[in-house]
Design an enzyme around this catalytic site. Structure first.
Site, PDB file in Angstrom:
ATOM      1  N   VAL A   8      13.576  29.502 -23.096  1.00 50.33           N
ATOM      2  CA  VAL A   8      12.586  30.552 -22.960  1.00 50.33           C
ATOM      3  C   VAL A   8      13.276  31.817 -22.471  1.00 50.33           C
ATOM      4  CG1 VAL A   8      11.962  30.056 -20.551  1.00 50.33           C
ATOM      5  CG2 VAL A   8      10.259  31.089 -22.077  1.00 50.33           C
ATOM      6  N   SER A   9      12.819  32.933 -23.022  1.00 52.68           N
ATOM      7  CA  SER A   9      13.302  34.214 -22.495  1.00 52.68           C
ATOM      8  C   SER A   9      12.249  34.681 -21.503  1.00 52.68           C
ATOM      9  CB  SER A   9      13.469  35.235 -23.622  1.00 52.68           C
ATOM     10  OG  SER A   9      12.207  35.549 -24.175  1.00 52.68           O
ATOM     11  N   THR A  10      12.590  35.586 -20.597  1.00 54.45           N
ATOM     12  CA  THR A  10      11.659  36.040 -19.562  1.00 54.45           C
ATOM     13  C   THR A  10      10.416  36.651 -20.185  1.00 54.45           C
ATOM     14  OG1 THR A  10      13.573  36.522 -18.165  1.00 54.45           O
ATOM     15  CG2 THR A  10      11.460  37.456 -17.480  1.00 54.45           C
TER      16      THR A  10
END
Length: 497
Positions: A8-10
């Site tokens: 997951v990216s932020t």
């Protein structure tokens, strides 16, 4: 061991709720076990493959620690379709299965594209492997090597040299089969098979029962005259037959694609070719015995319509007599015949007198082979008919093609195209028939008596001269006569081997 990969990216975590914890929880449900290895990348973009968690996963796969990888969704693995395919390919090469939690993915446009591409790449890889394998085999064949062991009766295969060596004990049986068939020592192929079975001669697989088809295959195998054909069969697509309901058949390649390799010969080329001529006629030569005897059974053909002529018992003016006729009364007969009839006793006497003269004067062999009346033969007439049929199919196809180019909305294009395909197939089949018949006609014109076969028949005649019973006479005739053509009731052509 099963592995779970989550990423997951932020930005995604905030906007779509793609939390690492949620992905792992759903992946464990898919795995149906908590005993899994977990690899995560938090705050890493899916556009690049250089991610710590993914690198560790790939390394452990290479070390054989993982057998299944579970990912929540394909874009968690990678954003780029080609990267997804690259990773999937890498995993499969290490026998690792890739699963997605999102079961509906396969039904989405992206999923369909992914699996289609994966299948295409897999097929491409298989095709390349097959191409390299076939190229290697062709190269070996062109170098004069036998590329695989076909377990041919009469030979042993030397894998080190890629050559066939004669197995003398089996070769002796091969020679016996060819001698018995060409000299007609037994009643056809079945008679030879029964004799070998009675003698308990082992087959290549060690069995003691010989089927007629096995004997027939030996008689038809070109290898025995020193020429082994390779690259003969196209087996493309057959590897996956065990997974199919409709099997892909093995197809015979065009003869110009075959590669012949020289091997030790077991029989002579002349004897092999003689066996092929007899095989062509075996079906009508060894028909079921009738109540009455016909000396020329299976040898007579009507020169007008091309039908074979069979014996029958007829009543005429209150008296019965034997005759040969080209009439066919069986259901589905292609040609009913033109009605040619000849008296059996008359034609049998003429043929036997002709052969006696031949046996007593073998030095005049050329005089005994009549020049075939090619211009008035059935083959010539049939060639002319086929030529017209081919032209008719060609013109029909051209008319339909012109219709397609001038088509309007009312014309059923699919129906027209189907008819064009049918005419193309018809034209192809007719052309093949034409070429085969043309070759037969050429052979008729160029045929010359085989002195080796004639000498065998003369020797047989001299040994049985004092006991010329029906069976002996019939055997003699079949040894030298290839076919008898009835031009009309007064004229016949006797064609020798």
């Amino acid at each position: 061991m099963k592995a779970i990969y989550a990423r997951v990216s932020t930005e995604e975590s905030a906007q779509r709720g793609y939390s690492i914890a949620h992905q792992i929880e759903e992946a464990k449900k898919k795995a149906k076990t908590a005993d899994v290895m977990i690899y995560t990348d938090e705050g890493f973009s899916g556009e690049f493959l250089e991610r710590p968690g993914l690198e560790r996963l790939r390394n452990d796969i290479r070390n054989g620690m993982i057998d299944t990888v579970i990912v929540y969704d394909p874009d968690r693995l990678a954003r780029n379709l080609m990267h997804q395919l690259l990773l999937d390919d890498e995993f499969r090469k290490h026998h690792v299965e890739l699963l997605f939690v999102n079961g509906e993915y396969a039904n989405t446009p992206e999923g369909k594209l992914f699996f289609s591409m994966r299948g295409a790449i897999s097929e491409f890889e298989k095709a390349k492997i097959r191409e390299r394998t076939m190229a290697g085999r062709k190269r070996k064949a062109k170098q004069g090597k036998v590329v695989k062991d076909d377990r041919i009766y009469g030979y042993d295969y030397d894998k080190q040299t890629g050559q066939l060596k004669i197995n003398e004990s089996e070769a002796e049986i091969v020679r016996f089969i060819f001698d018995s068939f060409t000299q007609e020592s037994f009643k056809g192929i079945n008679g030879i098979a029964l004799h070998l079975t009675e003698r308990k001669i082992p087959t290549k697989t060690g069995k003691t029962v010989w089927h007629r088809q096995v004997v027939r295959q030996i008689l038809m195998n070109e290898t025995y005259m020193g020429k082994k054909p390779q690259n003969k069969w196209n087996t493309e697509g057959m590897l996956a037959n065990k997974y199919r309901k409709e099997k892909v058949p093995m197809r015979l390649r065009s003869k110009d694609e075959w590669i012949y390799v020289d091997v030790p010969a077991i029989v002579s080329e002349a004897q092999f070719q003689q066996a092929q001529m007899l095989l062509e006629q075996a079906r009508r030569r060894y028909t079921k015995a009738s109540k009455r005897k016909y000396l020329l059974s299976g040898l007579i053909r009507c020169a007008q319509c091309g039908n074979t002529m069979t014996g029958r018992w007829m009543k005429n003016w209150g008296k019965y007599h034997r005759e040969y006729t080209d009439r066919k009364h069986t259901a589905g007969a292609k040609n009913r015949g033109c009605g040619m009839v000849v008296r059996a006793d008359e034609i049998e006497h003429e043929v036997w007198t002709y052969l006696l003269d031949l046996f007593n004067h073998p030095e005049r062999i050329q005089e005994f082979q009549p020049v075939a009346d090619v211009e008035n033969s059935f083959e010539k007439k049939e060639l002319e008919r086929l030529e017209k049929e081919i032209e008719r199919a060609r013109k029909g196809r051209k008319r339909l093609l012109s219709l397609v180019t001038m088509s309007d909305d009312e014309l059923d294009l699919e129906e027209v195209k189907e008819e064009i395909r049918n005419l193309q197939q018809r034209e192809k089949e007719l052309t093949e028939q034409y070429n085969q018949l043309e070759q037969q006609l050429k052979e008729m014109q160029e045929s010359k008596p085989n002195e080796h076969i004639l000498q065998e028949a003369i020797d047989f005649f001299l040994n049985h001269k004092e006991q010329l019973e029906f069976e002996i006479k019939q055997t003699l005739i079949r040894k030298v006569v290839k076919e008898i053509r009835v031009i009309d009731k007064e004229n016949i052509e006797i064609h020798l081997f």
